[in-house]
Design a protein around this motif. Structure first.
Motif, mmCIF file in Angstrom:
data_model
loop_
_atom_site.group_PDB
_atom_site.id
_atom_site.type_symbol
_atom_site.label_atom_id
_atom_site.label_comp_id
_atom_site.label_asym_id
_atom_site.label_seq_id
_atom_site.Cartn_x
_atom_site.Cartn_y
_atom_site.Cartn_z
ATOM 1 N N ASP A 85 0.722 -1.340 -0.010
ATOM 2 C CA ASP A 85 -0.133 -0.026 -0.165
ATOM 3 C C ASP A 85 0.715 1.391 0.034
ATOM 4 O OD1 ASP A 85 -2.332 -1.461 0.047
ATOM 5 O OD2 ASP A 85 -2.343 -1.550 2.297
ATOM 6 N N LEU A 86 2.050 0.872 0.301
ATOM 7 C CA LEU A 86 3.041 2.333 0.061
ATOM 8 C C LEU A 86 3.461 2.945 -1.033
ATOM 9 C CD1 LEU A 86 5.631 1.320 3.127
ATOM 10 C CD2 LEU A 86 3.447 2.640 3.349
ATOM 11 N N ARG A 87 3.112 4.107 -1.333
ATOM 12 C CA ARG A 87 3.373 4.758 -2.528
ATOM 13 C C ARG A 87 4.642 5.761 -2.573
ATOM 14 N NH1 ARG A 87 0.883 0.976 -3.667
ATOM 15 N NH2 ARG A 87 -1.311 0.855 -4.506
ATOM 16 N N ILE A 88 5.319 5.779 -3.498
ATOM 17 C CA ILE A 88 6.335 6.680 -3.674
ATOM 18 C C ILE A 88 5.941 8.122 -3.495
ATOM 19 C CG2 ILE A 88 8.309 7.705 -5.243
ATOM 20 C CD1 ILE A 88 8.791 4.658 -3.690
ATOM 21 N N GLY A 89 6.389 8.931 -2.905
ATOM 22 C CA GLY A 89 5.914 10.172 -2.725
ATOM 23 C C GLY A 89 5.074 10.535 -1.717
ATOM 24 N N ASP A 90 4.564 9.352 -0.901
ATOM 25 C CA ASP A 90 3.874 9.517 0.507
ATOM 26 C C ASP A 90 4.773 10.441 1.350
ATOM 27 O OD1 ASP A 90 1.830 8.315 -0.874
ATOM 28 O OD2 ASP A 90 2.264 6.420 0.166
ATOM 29 N N ALA A 91 4.033 11.200 2.044
ATOM 30 C CA ALA A 91 4.674 11.892 3.142
ATOM 31 C C ALA A 91 5.224 10.961 4.274
ATOM 32 C CB ALA A 91 3.869 13.115 3.928
ATOM 33 N N GLU A 92 6.368 11.272 4.846
ATOM 34 C CA GLU A 92 7.094 10.357 5.922
ATOM 35 C C GLU A 92 6.124 10.476 7.316
ATOM 36 O OE1 GLU A 92 11.275 10.135 8.674
ATOM 37 O OE2 GLU A 92 10.911 11.578 7.018
ATOM 38 N N THR A 93 5.538 11.708 7.193
ATOM 39 C CA THR A 93 4.592 11.687 8.520
ATOM 40 C C THR A 93 3.228 10.580 8.571
ATOM 41 O OG1 THR A 93 3.454 13.592 7.315
ATOM 42 C CG2 THR A 93 5.225 13.647 9.090
ATOM 43 N N SER A 94 3.079 10.355 7.054
ATOM 44 C CA SER A 94 2.014 9.525 6.917
ATOM 45 C C SER A 94 2.379 7.895 6.744
ATOM 46 C CB SER A 94 0.984 9.824 5.687
ATOM 47 O OG SER A 94 1.933 9.450 4.425
ATOM 48 N N VAL A 95 3.444 7.804 6.457
ATOM 49 C CA VAL A 95 3.982 6.375 6.244
ATOM 50 C C VAL A 95 4.486 5.891 7.465
ATOM 51 C CG1 VAL A 95 5.875 5.133 5.270
ATOM 52 C CG2 VAL A 95 4.765 6.876 4.061
ATOM 53 N N THR A 96 4.936 6.754 8.514
ATOM 54 C CA THR A 96 5.743 6.180 9.886
ATOM 55 C C THR A 96 4.670 5.524 10.669
ATOM 56 O OG1 THR A 96 7.364 7.774 9.747
ATOM 57 C CG2 THR A 96 6.775 6.826 11.732
ATOM 58 N N PRO A 97 3.427 6.203 10.790
ATOM 59 C CA PRO A 97 2.448 5.190 11.700
ATOM 60 C C PRO A 97 2.054 3.769 11.313
ATOM 61 C CG PRO A 97 1.786 7.729 11.344
ATOM 62 C CD PRO A 97 2.797 7.373 10.518
ATOM 63 N N ARG A 98 2.138 3.681 10.005
ATOM 64 C CA ARG A 98 1.750 2.297 9.539
ATOM 65 C C ARG A 98 3.009 1.308 9.422
ATOM 66 N NH1 ARG A 98 -0.489 3.463 3.721
ATOM 67 N NH2 ARG A 98 1.126 5.416 3.494
ATOM 68 N N LEU A 99 4.223 1.834 9.842
ATOM 69 C CA LEU A 99 5.285 0.854 10.156
ATOM 70 C C LEU A 99 5.324 0.319 11.273
ATOM 71 C CD1 LEU A 99 8.174 3.323 8.289
ATOM 72 C CD2 LEU A 99 6.662 1.506 7.140
ATOM 73 N N PRO A 100 6.206 -0.899 11.594
ATOM 74 C CA PRO A 100 6.186 -1.716 12.869
ATOM 75 C C PRO A 100 7.134 -0.804 13.752
ATOM 76 C CG PRO A 100 7.103 -3.039 11.082
ATOM 77 C CD PRO A 100 6.938 -1.553 10.389
#
Length: 542
Positions: free
Chosen positions: A468-483
């Protein structure tokens, strides 16, 4: 004339000894400080300001370890925590080991030391959870350091202390045995003097009695003039006086001079009670049984044994429980005489002085009663002490229940008990020095394995989340979905391709728990996800 000079010389020797002791202690403290401070100028793993602060603190901790060893041991522990939350530093570890050993060597109670070790581990856990860049792996390192640099030297110090106590107990036992040998020799000499006194009394007393009888017969013999009668009377009186002086001398030679030499030979138990009451002691005599008034019909051996039991019991009561009320009971039946002496301390009596006597009085009473064919018992009561003797009135040897050997009044000797306790403490110290580090290491290994299992599971990035991760996604929106945890090895892992250019950072996550499968790599540039790929490292199977 030489007494002041001798006292002055003794004071000088005492001062000289104290001075030498202080000098030895000062030199030992200086050597300890040099041992603890030698890493300060040579090692640079800790900041300079902390090393400069540690030098005087360790100089204070060296002599402080004699008076307050626990406070001294906290100095290197606090310095180590100030340097790193892991506590382990080559700069302060020698000081921690040395002062922990002295803590175990110089303290008796183990609870404050164990509480301090637990407090140190709790402080390390708080630092690991609050300091930036620290994690639980730092706390595991701290616990391991506490275990091997503090607890293990402390156990060795306690073992050394217990070993010294065992050595001292052995020398004390040897000295006590020498004193006991001297007492046995003295007792043997006194017993021999008592035998000599008895022989003198039996032989000379009998001869003097015969002389007195013959002089009396000569005094009343007919046909003797007045001068001869006067000479016979003087001879009879001289024989009587010689017999009395002999009795006094024999009293001095006997073993129990405090009692036998001062008491009338025909004194009965009622006479003894009356004489004791006349001296101000609160004592009461109670008689029961079928023959209350026939004390003169008692066998001589039983009469003397009953008198001796009451005498010794009353003496012990007035000596060890002054002010107590004493009750003497004589219960005479057809076949036995029961003598009971008990004392009641009451509310206004002085506290009993336990442990003052030597115990030989009760032993002698037991032997006296046993020789009379009876049984003896002495025991404490709720408010005092009771002595009880049962004496048979049957002829000597007719009682089938007469004991053939004295029953032991005491258990194992005090010296043997102390030596056994010292040996048990040393064995316990050896066992503790082995099992405590082993058990702590096992518990720590289980905790580390459990934490590793937890972090491994929490570092797995699910496949659907990665998709579901897309290139260009903001780091602030990606970090909560990471382990919660990243891959727990060095970054980048061995064999991983170099990071893309112009990337700020790359993070690695597992694709499966404990599976040597490829890793997910996520790279961020300017606050956005710039690269995501699946990489194979040297740790993968293929």
């Amino acid at each position: 004339m030489n007494t002041p000079a001798r006292a002055h010389s003794l004071r000088d020797r005492l001062r000289e000894g104290l001075r030498r002791r202080r000098v030895r202690e000062a030199l030992a403290d200086l050597a300890l400080w040099l041992f603890m401070a030698y890493p300060l100028p040579s090692l640079t793993e800790v900041p300079l300001w902390l090393r400069l602060l540690a030098a005087p603190l360790l100089a204070v901790a060296a002599p402080l370890s004699r008076r307050a060893p626990l406070a001294a041991a906290t100095v290197p522990a606090a310095l180590g925590l100030a340097a790193t939350p892991q506590l382990f530093t080559s700069t302060f570890s020698p000081a921690l080991v040395a002062l922990s050993f002295l803590l175990g060597r110089r303290t008796q109670d183990a609870r404050p030391s164990l509480a301090a070790a637990l407090a140190l581990c709790a402080a390390g856990l708080a630092l690991a959870l609050t300091l930036p860049g620290a994690d639980l792996w730092d706390w595991f390192t701290l616990v391991t350091t506490v275990l091997f640099a503090a607890v293990l030297p402390w156990l060795l110090g306690r073992f050394r202390r217990q070993q010294y106590e065992l050595h001292s107990a052995g020398w004390e036992l040897a000295a006590r045995m020498e004193r006991e040998q001297q007492l046995v020799a003295e007792r043997t000499r006194l017993r021999e003097r008592s035998r000599i006194a008895g022989d003198m009394h039996d032989s000379l007393g009998h001869d003097l009695s015969l002389i007195a009888v013959r002089a009396a017969a000569l005094q009343v013999s007919p046909g003797v003039d007045d001068d001869a009668r006067a000479s016979a009377a003087e001879l009879r009186q001289a024989a009587a006086d010689a017999t009395e002086r002999l009795r006094q001398i024999i009293g001095l030679l006997r073993q129990d001079t405090t009692d036998s030499a001062q008491l009338p030979p025909a004194e009965t138990v009622p006479d003894l009670v009356a004489r004791t009451a006349a001296s101000g002691v609160r004592i009461t005599l109670r008689r029961h049984g079928t023959h209350d008034t026939a004390e003169d019909e008692l066998p001589p051996l039983v009469d003397r044994a009953a008198h001796r039991v009451v005498q010794e019991a009353v003496t012990n009561a007035t000596k060890h429980a002054p002010g107590s009320t004493i009750t003497v009971e004589l219960r005479r039946e057809n076949a036995a005489l029961e003598v009971t002496v008990r004392n009641d301390t009451g509310a206004n009596a002085a506290p009993p002085t336990a442990g003052v006597g030597s115990g030989t009085g009760l032993i002698s009473l037991d032997e006296r009663v046993r020789q009379a064919g009876g049984s003896f018992r002495a025991h404490p009561t709720e408010h005092g002490f009771e002595v009880q003797a049962q004496l048979p009135l049957t002829p000597f040897g007719a009682d089938p229940h007469r004991p053939t050997a004295p029953e032991p009044l005491t258990g194992p000797s005090r010296s043997s008990e102390e030596l056994a306790q010292a040996r048990q403490r040393v064995r316990r110290g050896i066992v503790n020095a082995l099992w405590i580090p082993a058990a702590a290491t096992a518990v720590l290994a289980v905790l580390m394995y459990g934490f590793q299992l937890y972090t491994s599971h929490q570092s797995v990035l699910p496949r659907h989340t990665y998709a579901d991760l897309r290139i260009g996604d903001a780091e602030t929106s990606v970090t909560p979905r990471l382990p919660s945890y990243e891959f727990d090895e060095e970054s980048p892992p061995p064999g991983a391709p170099p990071d893309p250019s112009h990337t700020k950072e790359c993070r690695f996550y597992r694709t499966a728990t404990f599976d040597n499968s490829p890793l997910y790599r996520l790279c961020f540039t300017a606050g956005r996800l710039s690269h995501k790929d699946r990489i194979v490292t040297d740790r993968d199977d293929g």
